[in-house]
Design a protein around this motif. Structure first.
Motif, PDB file in Angstrom:
ATOM      1  N   UNK A  90      50.810   6.151 -42.678  1.00 49.11           N
ATOM      2  CA  UNK A  90      51.033   5.533 -41.370  1.00 49.11           C
ATOM      3  C   UNK A  90      51.421   6.617 -40.368  1.00 49.11           C
ATOM      4  N   UNK A  91      51.384   6.318 -39.071  1.00 49.70           N
ATOM      5  CA  UNK A  91      51.914   7.289 -38.108  1.00 49.70           C
ATOM      6  C   UNK A  91      53.418   7.456 -38.356  1.00 49.70           C
ATOM      7  N   UNK A  92      53.871   8.685 -38.445  1.00 56.87           N
ATOM      8  CA  UNK A  92      55.294   8.921 -38.651  1.00 56.87           C
ATOM      9  C   UNK A  92      55.783  10.045 -37.750  1.00 56.87           C
ATOM     10  N   UNK A  93      57.075   9.980 -37.442  1.00 55.16           N
ATOM     11  CA  UNK A  93      57.681  10.939 -36.526  1.00 55.16           C
ATOM     12  C   UNK A  93      58.756  11.728 -37.256  1.00 55.16           C
ATOM     13  N   UNK A  94      58.761  13.045 -36.998  1.00 55.67           N
ATOM     14  CA  UNK A  94      59.796  13.929 -37.520  1.00 55.67           C
ATOM     15  C   UNK A  94      60.694  14.348 -36.361  1.00 55.67           C
ATOM     16  N   UNK A 110      49.701  11.953 -37.386  1.00 55.10           N
ATOM     17  CA  UNK A 110      48.720  10.878 -37.566  1.00 55.10           C
ATOM     18  C   UNK A 110      48.670  10.466 -39.036  1.00 55.10           C
ATOM     19  N   UNK A 111      48.177   9.254 -39.304  1.00 57.32           N
ATOM     20  CA  UNK A 111      48.092   8.784 -40.692  1.00 57.32           C
ATOM     21  C   UNK A 111      47.317   9.753 -41.584  1.00 57.32           C
ATOM     22  N   UNK A 112      47.886  10.015 -42.739  1.00 57.59           N
ATOM     23  CA  UNK A 112      47.319  10.849 -43.800  1.00 57.59           C
ATOM     24  C   UNK A 112      46.988  12.266 -43.348  1.00 57.59           C
ATOM     25  N   UNK A 113      47.688  12.757 -42.318  1.00 55.45           N
ATOM     26  CA  UNK A 113      47.446  14.123 -41.869  1.00 55.45           C
ATOM     27  C   UNK A 113      48.457  15.110 -42.456  1.00 55.45           C
ATOM     28  N   UNK A 114      49.674  14.654 -42.781  1.00 56.16           N
ATOM     29  CA  UNK A 114      50.697  15.545 -43.325  1.00 56.16           C
ATOM     30  C   UNK A 114      51.531  14.834 -44.381  1.00 56.16           C
ATOM     31  N   UNK A 115      51.703  15.495 -45.515  1.00 52.93           N
ATOM     32  CA  UNK A 115      52.586  15.022 -46.577  1.00 52.93           C
ATOM     33  C   UNK A 115      53.784  15.947 -46.734  1.00 52.93           C
TER      34      UNK A 115
END
Length: 162
Positions: A90-94, A110-115
């Motif tokens: 999902x979209x997530x914010x750091x 963006x979704x599935x762009x960074x783990x």
């Protein structure tokens, strides 16, 4: 012969009842496991559950365990943040918080762009990193029709400086 069939029937019924009772016992108080993030620095990792976790479509339906992780850090070693696919899909914010709590930076992925993200513990302009937060975002609309993002879930890690 009738006696053997009767005994086998009783054994089958008792086995089915025992299996059903065991399944009911194991699942009756089972809440879904909430996602956890991990932060790593200087050879030590901390795994943290959510500080708050709300339903996406009802931001008033929340679980608020209030858990904040701690991670010992120093000037030299960065923090390695890892988020599971339940967050990364999902979209997530750091959010990165520095010495002055007003001095916070944010990056939205963006979704599935960074783990995983590498975070320096010292920023030349902002100073020492004091904490990080990961947020899952929901779009909401207020009474005037304005649309904006609100977090429906948040994980938090406080830095402990040596």
């Amino acid at each position: 012969m009738k006696r053997v069939v009767a005994v086998l029937t009783v054994v089958a019924v008792l086995s089915a009842a025992a299996t059903a009772a065991l399944i009911w016992q194991l699942t009756r108080h089972h809440e879904p496991q909430l996602p956890e993030i991990s932060a790593y620095s200087r050879g030590v990792a901390t795994v943290v559950g959510p500080y708050q976790y709300c339903q996406v479509l009802d931001l008033n339906a929340c679980r608020a365990p209030g858990v904040q992780g701690e991670l010992r850090v120093g000037d030299r070693d960065p923090v390695q943040l890892s988020v599971p696919s339940a967050i990364a899909k999902a979209p997530w914010r750091l959010l990165r918080v520095y010495g002055d709590p007003v001095d916070t930076t944010q990056t939205v992925y963006r979704p599935e762009s960074r783990f995983a993200v590498t975070i320096p513990t010292v920023d030349p302009q902002r100073g020492r990193l004091t904490g990080i937060a990961v947020q899952l975002l929901t779009l909401v609309q207020d009474q005037t029709g304005e649309v904006f993002e609100l977090p429906h879930a948040e994980w938090s890690v406080r830095m402990v400086w040596d």
